[in-house]
Design a protein around this motif. Structure first.
Motif, PDB file in Angstrom:
ATOM      1  N   ASP A  13       0.860  -1.175   0.000  1.00 15.24           N
ATOM      2  CA  ASP A  13       0.000   0.000   0.000  1.00 15.24           C
ATOM      3  C   ASP A  13       0.901   1.231   0.000  1.00 15.24           C
ATOM      4  OD1 ASP A  13      -2.998   0.881   0.788  1.00 15.24           O
ATOM      5  OD2 ASP A  13      -1.539   2.197   1.777  1.00 15.24           O
ATOM      6  N   PRO A  14       0.580   2.265  -0.779  1.00 15.96           N
ATOM      7  CA  PRO A  14       1.448   3.458  -0.831  1.00 15.96           C
ATOM      8  C   PRO A  14       1.763   4.064   0.539  1.00 15.96           C
ATOM      9  CG  PRO A  14      -0.221   3.571  -2.550  1.00 15.96           C
ATOM     10  CD  PRO A  14      -0.557   2.373  -1.697  1.00 15.96           C
ATOM     11  N   SER A  15       0.865   3.929   1.493  1.00 18.41           N
ATOM     12  CA  SER A  15       1.114   4.486   2.825  1.00 18.41           C
ATOM     13  C   SER A  15       2.215   3.737   3.568  1.00 18.41           C
ATOM     14  CB  SER A  15      -0.170   4.461   3.654  1.00 18.41           C
ATOM     15  OG  SER A  15      -0.556   3.106   3.910  1.00 18.41           O
ATOM     16  N   SER A  16       2.607   2.569   3.072  1.00 18.18           N
ATOM     17  CA  SER A  16       3.628   1.750   3.726  1.00 18.18           C
ATOM     18  C   SER A  16       4.925   1.651   2.937  1.00 18.18           C
ATOM     19  CB  SER A  16       3.083   0.329   3.940  1.00 18.18           C
ATOM     20  OG  SER A  16       1.947   0.336   4.745  1.00 18.18           O
ATOM     21  N   SER A  17       5.061   2.431   1.888  1.00 23.93           N
ATOM     22  CA  SER A  17       6.212   2.265   0.991  1.00 23.93           C
ATOM     23  C   SER A  17       7.563   2.527   1.654  1.00 23.93           C
ATOM     24  CB  SER A  17       6.059   3.156  -0.242  1.00 23.93           C
ATOM     25  OG  SER A  17       6.048   4.517   0.156  1.00 23.93           O
ATOM     26  N   THR A  18       7.591   3.278   2.746  1.00 22.10           N
ATOM     27  CA  THR A  18       8.860   3.505   3.448  1.00 22.10           C
ATOM     28  C   THR A  18       9.088   2.493   4.569  1.00 22.10           C
ATOM     29  OG1 THR A  18       7.854   5.073   4.973  1.00 22.10           O
ATOM     30  CG2 THR A  18       8.831   5.985   2.948  1.00 22.10           C
ATOM     31  N   ILE A  19       8.098   1.649   4.835  1.00 19.77           N
ATOM     32  CA  ILE A  19       8.164   0.682   5.935  1.00 19.77           C
ATOM     33  C   ILE A  19       8.591  -0.703   5.443  1.00 19.77           C
ATOM     34  CG2 ILE A  19       6.860  -0.454   7.790  1.00 19.77           C
ATOM     35  CD1 ILE A  19       7.177   2.599   8.151  1.00 19.77           C
ATOM     36  N   CYS A  20       8.085  -1.099   4.258  1.00 16.97           N
ATOM     37  CA  CYS A  20       8.340  -2.464   3.798  1.00 16.97           C
ATOM     38  C   CYS A  20       8.316  -2.542   2.281  1.00 16.97           C
ATOM     39  CB  CYS A  20       7.285  -3.411   4.369  1.00 16.97           C
ATOM     40  SG  CYS A  20       5.603  -3.021   3.824  1.00 16.97           S
ATOM     41  N   SER A  21       8.739  -3.705   1.790  1.00 16.24           N
ATOM     42  CA  SER A  21       8.610  -4.021   0.372  1.00 16.24           C
ATOM     43  C   SER A  21       8.026  -5.420   0.284  1.00 16.24           C
ATOM     44  CB  SER A  21       9.978  -3.955  -0.330  1.00 16.24           C
ATOM     45  OG  SER A  21      10.858  -4.923   0.207  1.00 16.24           O
TER      46      SER A  21
END
Length: 168
Positions: A13-21
């Motif tokens: 989800d775009p809101s998580s792009s800095t948290i995981c791949s």
């Protein structure tokens, strides 16, 4: 999962792009940093079924960095009345991978016995003010992936040797 022959794909989800791949074909989730990761799972439609999507949330928590070790050198110094007080270095090691800065301080219960003179990123130079026990603490600040942690060490500041001059 699900009915039908449509392919399954995975996307962060775009809101998580800095948290995981996530691997788009097999769904393997990899953390980038601590936080909440939302992955959208989509099953393609086929001749009998419509497209279906759902999401899964994974929480990556902060962990402890490698333990800190605080070392004084020397571990004991003698008190002196000289203007040039005896002093010692206290160095920290450990805390690998964390980017948290180190902060050194003298325990308030022992600050009459010693004081910090020089501060460097991973060590401090401490002056012996009075005979007694000096307790030094280092705190490594938390960062985005690692928890705050601390370590302690103590140095004995021994009494001076007293001399008496006797004359007859």
């Amino acid at each position: 999962g699900g009915s039908g022959t449509g392919a399954v794909s995975y996307a962060v989800d775009p809101s998580s792009s800095t948290i995981c791949s996530v691997n788009a074909s097999n769904g393997l989730i990899t953390d980038i940093t601590a936080g909440t990761c939302k992955v959208v799972v989509t099953k393609a439609g086929d001749t009998n079924y419509n497209v279906a999507s759902n999401s899964v949330t994974v929480v990556f928590t902060k962990v402890n960095a490698s333990a800190l070790t605080l070392t004084a050198s020397p571990t004991s110094v003698a008190y002196t009345t000289s203007v040039n007080k005896n002093a010692f270095w206290v160095s920290v090691s450990g805390g690998n991978y964390s980017t948290g800065a180190f902060t050194f301080y003298i325990d308030p219960m022992t600050e009459e016995y010693c004081s910090i003179q020089t501060v460097q990123p991973t060590q401090v130079y401490v002056k012996a003010n009075l005979a007694g026990f000096c307790l030094i603490t280092v705190v490594q600040a938390a960062d985005v992936n690692y928890n705050e942690q601390r370590s302690f060490t103590g140095v004995n500041i021994t009494k001076m040797v007293q001399t008496i001059n006797a004359t007859s």
